[in-house]
Design a protein around this motif. Structure first.
Motif, PDB file in Angstrom:
ATOM      1  N   GLY A   9      47.032  43.942  43.422  1.00  0.00           N
ATOM      2  CA  GLY A   9      46.522  42.595  43.246  1.00  0.00           C
ATOM      3  C   GLY A   9      47.192  41.885  42.089  1.00  0.00           C
ATOM      4  N   VAL A  39      45.345  35.127  43.228  1.00  0.00           N
ATOM      5  CA  VAL A  39      44.222  35.560  42.396  1.00  0.00           C
ATOM      6  C   VAL A  39      42.946  35.595  43.243  1.00  0.00           C
ATOM      7  CG1 VAL A  39      42.830  35.031  40.376  1.00  0.00           C
ATOM      8  CG2 VAL A  39      45.286  34.622  40.319  1.00  0.00           C
ATOM      9  N   GLY A  76      52.873  35.095  45.532  1.00  0.00           N
ATOM     10  CA  GLY A  76      51.527  35.364  46.049  1.00  0.00           C
ATOM     11  C   GLY A  76      50.887  36.622  45.486  1.00  0.00           C
ATOM     12  N   VAL A  77      51.672  37.487  44.850  1.00  0.00           N
ATOM     13  CA  VAL A  77      51.067  38.698  44.277  1.00  0.00           C
ATOM     14  C   VAL A  77      50.224  38.403  43.047  1.00  0.00           C
ATOM     15  CG1 VAL A  77      52.866  40.280  45.033  1.00  0.00           C
ATOM     16  CG2 VAL A  77      53.066  39.176  42.812  1.00  0.00           C
ATOM     17  N   SER A  78      50.132  37.168  42.636  1.00  0.00           N
ATOM     18  CA  SER A  78      49.523  36.730  41.372  1.00  0.00           C
ATOM     19  C   SER A  78      50.455  37.060  40.213  1.00  0.00           C
ATOM     20  CB  SER A  78      48.135  37.302  41.056  1.00  0.00           C
ATOM     21  OG  SER A  78      47.361  37.573  42.155  1.00  0.00           O
TER      22      SER A  78
HETATM   23 NA    NA Z   1      46.613  38.905  43.483  1.00  0.00          NA
END
Ligand code: NA
Ligand code: NA
Ligand code: NA
Lengths: 74, 490, 490, 74, 490, 74
Positions: free
Chosen positions: C260, C475, C439-441
């Protein structure tokens, strides 16, 4: 009805206490004002402001110290 | 009272071996604990008198008084657990008790057993899911008022958000702990910060560090206006008592304090006297504080003539630094001599003010006014919101609280105005009666309202600084009222 | 499952008076509690469905459901205590239980007795002193990376320092309390702040108050990229499950969340699902977040052509203030309707954002972004470091965590890039696939990396604001993933 | 192997939920955008900014009050 | 020792079935626990040696050692409860114990029963009310000193205010909880912040973030002066031991640390060794720190000649950033290798310093120096004040503490000066002996005093930066002394 | 008297430890100073200052991002 009477009792005691407290506070404030205006010469406005000089904030102190160090080095 | 004796006898009967000695003991314990319920004015003053600092410096509590106080606290707690159907909790309280003779504990156990046998029937309520849904809408409504209408956003935004979070099904954000699982985080905010009294007191310290008592010191007699405005508190209390048993005496006292127009005082008192109503009381208090510019002006215009409103007051005298430094200590000493139960509130307010006025701990004073009060405000708001559970808010009591709270504000305003008019009849230095309405506190909104209404009547009439006197006196006044209520019904 | 029945039967046998009724009860309890372990996709969705807000508004949990949940929690805790050899703790849990029928408690006691009889064999470990010595070196290493290499110093410096303090022999800085002696201070930081979930949630509130969702609102479809990048989470989870029983399902979920790329979410989930791995997971998460500028560019160059990287995106539309204010409430409402288990995380993120965007509580928003988040960061870092005890970190599992975490980052990046390429095939408004990797934060590092790689391909190509959309959506996406994992394996 | 299947199950449910959530969020954002651009005249940018005037920060208020007092005195 | 055996035998006799085996066990337990009381120098060094990190990396504590430590802690706590007359508390401690064989617990129970039978006679004290009244005056006096005389107002103002609040009759502001009622709010501040050690350690972190160890690094040998000045600690300890049994060894150690001239260290140590004296010790420490400009100069003039005072020291070398970053880690590593019991204090000091010097976590360092330290200072001051209860302060011990504390300051100052003179005899680089007096810490006051006295003797003599070396070394020195005391008598 | 002896014991051990600790610290400081002056070229003052660039404060980062967005829009 009895409950209501209890409410009246609380009201009488409560308002009496609130007024008593604030009346006493007024007396105290007036006395304090009289006292400090009579002895104003003993409590110059400056004195109070000067007081902290003795025990100031350590940060400030250290900042001064460091400034001195740097000044000497520089 | 009757209920308790019946229950006690029942319990005794159940165990079979009841002797008349035991039955008498039940009554004795009950009397020792419950006689406080019916008080006359003389009794009340006597009780208050026995709790003044002056009296207690000479007569410290005896060992017996301490035991009686402990027993009373234990009994009250056990009864509260029983009436909420938490039989296990009641046993736990008894189990944890110490320093009490076995027979008292035995009787309490009998009481729980009898209640357990009878079973607990929860009051009728909305279906849980529906209630949660409505409360989420209420939370959104509070946020709307906070943002779009500017209703005390510093508190109502977190309270509204807390209300939403609390009522989310399955999330358990304010639920207690389960075995091996932590409680919801709002549960910690509430128990650690609000139940303990720490958050409202820290806020009060910050308020003290932001408050200038100079205008009050310059014109001490305006403190009377701050006293008069507390009338709303007790009329609302009376109203709550008149609601035919809907509210207990504790509830009534907590509702009345809405009329104090002071958030931390209301939250502090409600958390001690009536935690179940805390959410509704806090919401009412902050909402009406936000509505002061709408509630007060009509009353002010109704009760004063244009000439009165146009009265210009003489300029305030200069107040020396030393007076300002001595003032918080003066108030604290007065309070500890006369009304120790108000000293947590008054003490923290005055600590904040002393930090500000003494000028020797500016960094602490700055922090109390800024980061500390802000951190606590966020957590306090969320924690108060966590008390807006459907079963505590969606009932007829909340309507009573809203109505009584409004009445308290109106009556407090009127009382302040009327006393100001009366003072004008007596004193030679004229007082503009509008500043009387500022006595309800709601600092500094009420003082601004007085100023605005005064300007309408006379464009040269700057009342703001004059209104700050009753305004801050009202804060002290409602803390004193809270102290009286804590001492008498707490 | 089999183990539990055996153990139960054994226990029953020990006491001698076992009847078939009791034996059946063992199975019933076991079934009620353990059936969750084998879930099909349909079951999983059904379970999630029963935990949505929408369902629960109409079907609030029944008394039976609550009892089952309580029993399951109790049983899980007792089993955890047994498997750690804390027989006394297991008895204590049973002793504290309430509202449960005696027979269930009796069975749990039998289970503990059987385990106690069998005795507890601690797993093979490094000698304690050697382990501590190595962990102190690890702590120094983390501090080196934080200071000299600039790896997320805000977290890794306190974590590294906490690791050193925890592993000092005899100092007991994160040891629990002894009779009459306080616990070590890091013990308090961990139990009060991390175990309760309070610290990560307060950090998330601060992150919310620092985040601008404007770029996402201006181009909503980029949210899909933030969804795709969560693929890394589940692949890592799958990998952990494939490690031949090295990780439990809870462990696997906690490891997956490294993908995340979001610190507070990872710490929050790990503290609930797998506290033993918390230290390693937090270290992996923050380390890889710091390494994003090294990990991502090769993947980006591998999966995209130079032409794709050079795509200029059309300018973002202006987003009105009202939209920005409504957005956090929108997300919260969606989350409470669909996935209540994610509302602590999503709720606090959105509270912070609402405080920022509403502009009516600026002093609270400032505090949330500054002093509050800083105070909590120091304490959280130290508390996370206190979980870097030798026996929890110096084992083969940590290597697994590091490998799987890296895989999660790589796969998340790739998934984001590939979905962006797919979207370009379908939609008319072209999307630069590089922003998919954001997009993975890893806010805002990943967006900056996307911008930088984009500039290399086309010096006129300013992607930063476009990449912020998937970045912040990531997120939300990982908080949603955390919610799913909490609901299904928590 | 069974454990691995459980992982697959979690992955399918998890990714489906994440996508479902964000797709719904996209729909909500688009609706919100459409709504507020249609009724933009009801939500002037100023209104929002003006709102806090009602319930401002007590510090600021008090500061104003004190400034007034000082101004009058000085 | 004798008392305990008698008591144990008595208890055994009471129960009737006493066998010689049991009696022997009494002795064994007693021996295992109490032998620590009479230590020789060799024993002491051996004990310290067994508690160094170096030794423990190779010889981690065995299971037996852990059990013995647990038993010793339990026994000490039970005895403390008994000697305070809290028999219920003593039983509770025994009840909560776990992992100990039944016979030990049984013996402890016998001990409590015997004590309970004998009854508890509280020591003679002032009447409670009078004591409270006087303590309120003491509180007002502290506030007066803080504001009018500028005595360390950051601490003495909150301490004085806390003293007033604590001694208000009936208000219970620092009283423990009652059933169903919260404790007083200062009770929470004390238990959560001071008893746990968290507040003094956070203050120490802030102090570390404010401290520049550059002058020490530029002239390392001045660290010896910071060591010499700790002599005052041990002389005061010796004095306390010589008071004919007025002080226990723990009390004496806590009193000695006043000579460390360092607030957080004194509070931390006193809260662990002698909580009853905490209030008086903290007040003495801060008062004398404020009085350093009055206490030190006469001693300085007495012990040095004008020529010595006029010595100009050579300019300090430049210290590189890297050295400054490595320094806190160096100190921490040295401390964990040699004296783990000092690592909570040294560790937090060095964490603060590392945050400052590393320059990568400036926002954390700023917060540690500002909002965090300010918030904690307010709460710590109030909590320390809450220990100024009449029965703890208004007794002959307090006079002893004040006298011994002053002696500690004087002796520490003299020791620093004398070692500096000795160093001048040995080394070639001359040291101005005045900077030796700065070794007592009292940062930065003592360094300023050295500078001022130096300027009097030679207007070109700027000693401030040179005095900062021993000054900060003194902080480390007294933390080391605290660690030794914790390890030997804690 | 025995108690007093214990005090002397504590004093001897305590002062010895304090001196030992600070003497070792002096040695460590001197070694560190020698090391870093010998290898000063490996630790340029700038390097340390440049380090944080990698992992800066998210606020600053976001501020930059927002500034960029606004710049483009404006
Ligand atoms: Na994330
Ligand atoms: Na009021
Ligand atoms: Na010292």
């Amino acid at each position: 009805m009895e409950l209501l009477m209890q409410g009246v009792v609380l009201m009488v005691i409560g308002m009496a206490t609130v007024f008593a407290f604030l009346v006493l506070l007024i007396i105290a404030m007036n006395s304090s004002s009289a006292f400090f205006s009579k002895f104003a010469h003993l409590f110059p406005e400056e004195e109070v402001k000067a007081a902290p000089a003795g025990g100031t904030d350590p940060t400030a102190e250290i900042a001064v110290a460091l400034a001195a160090i740097r000044a000497k080095r520089g | 009272m009757k209920k308790f004796i019946t229950m006690g006898l029942l319990a005794v009967a159940i165990l079979g071996g009841a002797t008349s000695v035991q039955a008498e003991e039940v009554c004795t314990v009950a009397d020792g604990v419950k006689t406080e319920k019916k008080i006359s004015i003389a009794d009340g003053f006597k009780k208050l008198g026995r709790e003044t600092g002056i009296y207690r410096f000479f007569n410290p509590p005896t060992k017996e008084e301490k035991v009686v106080a402990y027993q009373a606290a234990l009994k009250k707690t056990v009864e509260a657990e029983i009436s909420a159907g938490h039989f296990h909790g009641a046993y736990e309280q008894i189990h944890k008790a110490h320093g009490i003779d076995e027979s008292t504990l035995e009787l309490l156990k009998l009481q729980v057993q009898a209640a357990e046998k009878k079973g607990y029937e929860p009051p009728l309520q909305l279906p849980e899911g529906l209630g949660q849904f409505i409360m989420i809408l209420v939370g959104l409504g509070l946020i709307y008022l906070a943002i779009a209408k500017g209703f005390e956003p510093l508190l109502l935004l977190p309270i509204g958000f807390g209300a939403i979070l609390t009522n989310i099904p399955m999330a358990g954000i304010s639920a207690g702990p389960m075995p091996g699982q932590p409680a919801g985080f709002l549960y910690y905010f509430y128990t650690i910060g609000v139940e303990s009294g720490v958050f409202p007191l820290l806020i009060f310290m910050g308020v003290g560090a932001m408050t200038d008592f100079g205008p009050l010191l310059a014109n001490p007699k305006t403190a009377l206006l701050g006293a008069a405005a507390q009338f709303g508190i007790f009329i609302a209390l009376l109203g709550a008592m008149a609601c035919g048993g809907m509210f207990s005496m504790q509830d009534a006292a907590a509702i009345g304090i809405i009329g104090g127009a002071d958030g931390p005082t209301a939250i502090f008192l409600a958390s001690r006297l009536s935690p179940n109503l805390l959410g509704a009381i806090a919401v009412a208090a902050y909402s009406y504080m936000a509505l002061v510019p709408i509630i007060q002006p009509p009353i002010m215009r109704l009760l004063t003539t244009k000439e009165e409103r146009a009265i210009e007051m003489k300029q305030l005298r200069h107040v020396s630094k030393t007076e300002k430094i001595v003032f918080p200590l003066l108030v604290l000493v007065l309070c500890l001599l006369l009304l120790p139960s108000a000293t947590p509130l008054i003490g923290m307010l005055m600590l904040g003010n002393l930090m500000k006025e003494s000028c020797v701990v500016d960094r602490l004073s700055d922090t109390a006014q800024n980061s500390l009060i802000n951190i606590v405000t966020i957590m306090l708001g969320l924690a108060v919101g966590s008390k807006l559970a459907a079963d505590k808010f969606l009932n007829i009591q909340t309507i009573g609280i809203l109505v009584l709270g409004l009445a308290a504000f109106i009556i407090g305003t009127a009382a302040g105005l009327l006393l100001a008019k009366l003072m004008n009849k007596i004193c030679k230095d004229k007082v503009n009666p509008l500043i009387g309405s500022a006595g309800v506190s709601a600092v500094p909104m009420a003082a601004r309202v007085a100023n605005k209404v005064g300007l309408e009547a006379n464009p040269q009439n700057f009342l703001l600084m004059h209104a700050m006197g009753p305004n801050v006196a009202g804060v002290i006044g409602s803390a004193v009222a809270a102290g009286v209520l804590l001492a008498l019904v707490g």
